[in-house]
Design an enzyme around this catalytic site. Structure first.
Site, PDB file in Angstrom:
ATOM      1  N   HIS A 108      11.763  13.156  -3.920  1.00  0.00           N
ATOM      2  CA  HIS A 108      12.671  13.213  -2.784  1.00  0.00           C
ATOM      3  C   HIS A 108      14.116  13.056  -3.274  1.00  0.00           C
ATOM      4  CE1 HIS A 108      11.909   8.733  -2.974  1.00  0.00           C
ATOM      5  NE2 HIS A 108      13.231   8.759  -2.916  1.00  0.00           N
TER       6      HIS A 108
HETATM    7  P1  TYD Z   1       7.732   6.306  -0.932  1.00  0.00           P
HETATM    8  O1  TYD Z   1       9.064   6.761  -0.447  1.00  0.00           O
HETATM    9  O2  TYD Z   1       6.608   7.282  -0.890  1.00  0.00           O
HETATM   10  O3  TYD Z   1       7.862   5.771  -2.434  1.00  0.00           O
HETATM   11  P2  TYD Z   1       8.340   6.573  -3.756  1.00  0.00           P
HETATM   12  O4  TYD Z   1       9.400   7.530  -3.336  1.00  0.00           O
HETATM   13  O5  TYD Z   1       8.851   5.508  -4.640  1.00  0.00           O
HETATM   14  O6  TYD Z   1       7.179   7.251  -4.342  1.00  0.00           O
HETATM   15  O7  TYD Z   1       7.361   4.983  -0.140  1.00  0.00           O
HETATM   16  C1  TYD Z   1       6.039   4.559   0.077  1.00  0.00           C
HETATM   17  C2  TYD Z   1       5.941   3.934   1.467  1.00  0.00           C
HETATM   18  O8  TYD Z   1       6.716   2.736   1.554  1.00  0.00           O
HETATM   19  C3  TYD Z   1       6.443   4.864   2.552  1.00  0.00           C
HETATM   20  O9  TYD Z   1       5.567   4.730   3.645  1.00  0.00           O
HETATM   21  C4  TYD Z   1       7.797   4.307   2.921  1.00  0.00           C
HETATM   22  C5  TYD Z   1       7.649   2.829   2.615  1.00  0.00           C
HETATM   23  N1  TYD Z   1       8.900   2.168   2.182  1.00  0.00           N
HETATM   24  C6  TYD Z   1       9.465   1.180   2.974  1.00  0.00           C
HETATM   25  O10 TYD Z   1       8.961   0.864   4.078  1.00  0.00           O
HETATM   26  N2  TYD Z   1      10.579   0.543   2.546  1.00  0.00           N
HETATM   27  C7  TYD Z   1      11.163   0.851   1.372  1.00  0.00           C
HETATM   28  O11 TYD Z   1      12.196   0.239   1.002  1.00  0.00           O
HETATM   29  C8  TYD Z   1      10.589   1.901   0.564  1.00  0.00           C
HETATM   30  C9  TYD Z   1      11.216   2.303  -0.756  1.00  0.00           C
HETATM   31  C10 TYD Z   1       9.448   2.532   1.001  1.00  0.00           C
END
Ligand code: TYD
Length: 136
Positions: A50
């Site tokens: 992302h």
């Molecule tokens: P995600 O964005 O998929 O993690 P990455 O980009 O590191 O692979 O996040 C995983 C889940 O956690 C998603 O449901 C969003 C949630 N999340 C939060 O609630 N708060 C946060 O600060 C972050 C980074 C993720």
């Protein structure tokens, strides 16, 4: 020019061991609103995929290592994070992927904003369209 900047933090260790201090608007170049960390990552799992419209982050592997791929829509670069005193500053509108996590990796991220799903661009083609809009 690189797509990211390494941030080297001077360790404050002594003969008892090491200590790293992160301070908003001092060695971290923004006001920190959120800290999160990623650990127990499955072997062969990759994360990220992302970009953010507004958020800035500094990422550190405080244990173990992983690779970041950063992409501004024209170029891709790989950054190895393998030291608790070496971070990378990731500005807005950069696609990021994290790969090659070591089994012991703890990836800690300090962020300039609270969690806000509407700040995410999670589709690569959409990200490319937004980059091109920004270029005018
Ligand atoms: P995600 O964005 O998929 O993690 P990455 O980009 O590191 O692979 O996040 C995983 C889940 O956690 C998603 O449901 C969003 C949630 N999340 C939060 O609630 N708060 C946060 O600060 C972050 C980074 C993720």
């Amino acid at each position: 020019m690189s797509l990211f900047k390494y941030i080297d933090i001077k360790p404050l260790g002594d003969d008892r061991g090491d200590l790293i201090s992160l301070e908003a608007n001092q060695n971290i170049p923004f006001s920190i609103k959120r800290v999160y960390y990623i650990f127990n990552t499955e072997q062969l799992a990759s994360r990220g995929f992302h970009a953010h419209k507004k958020l800035k982050q500094v990422a550190f592997c405080i244990k173990g290592q992983c690779n970041f791929i950063l992409d501004d829509g024209s170029e891709r670069e790989v950054a190895l994070l393998d030291s608790p005193n070496k971070g990378i500053l990731i500005e807005q509108m950069l696609w990021r992927e994290m790969h090659d996590f070591s089994h012991d990796c703890i990836l800690m991220i300090v962020a300039s904003e609270h969690y806000d799903e509407s700040d995410y661009l999670r589709d690569y083609d959409h990200f490319i369209k937004e980059v091109n809009l920004d270029k005018g």
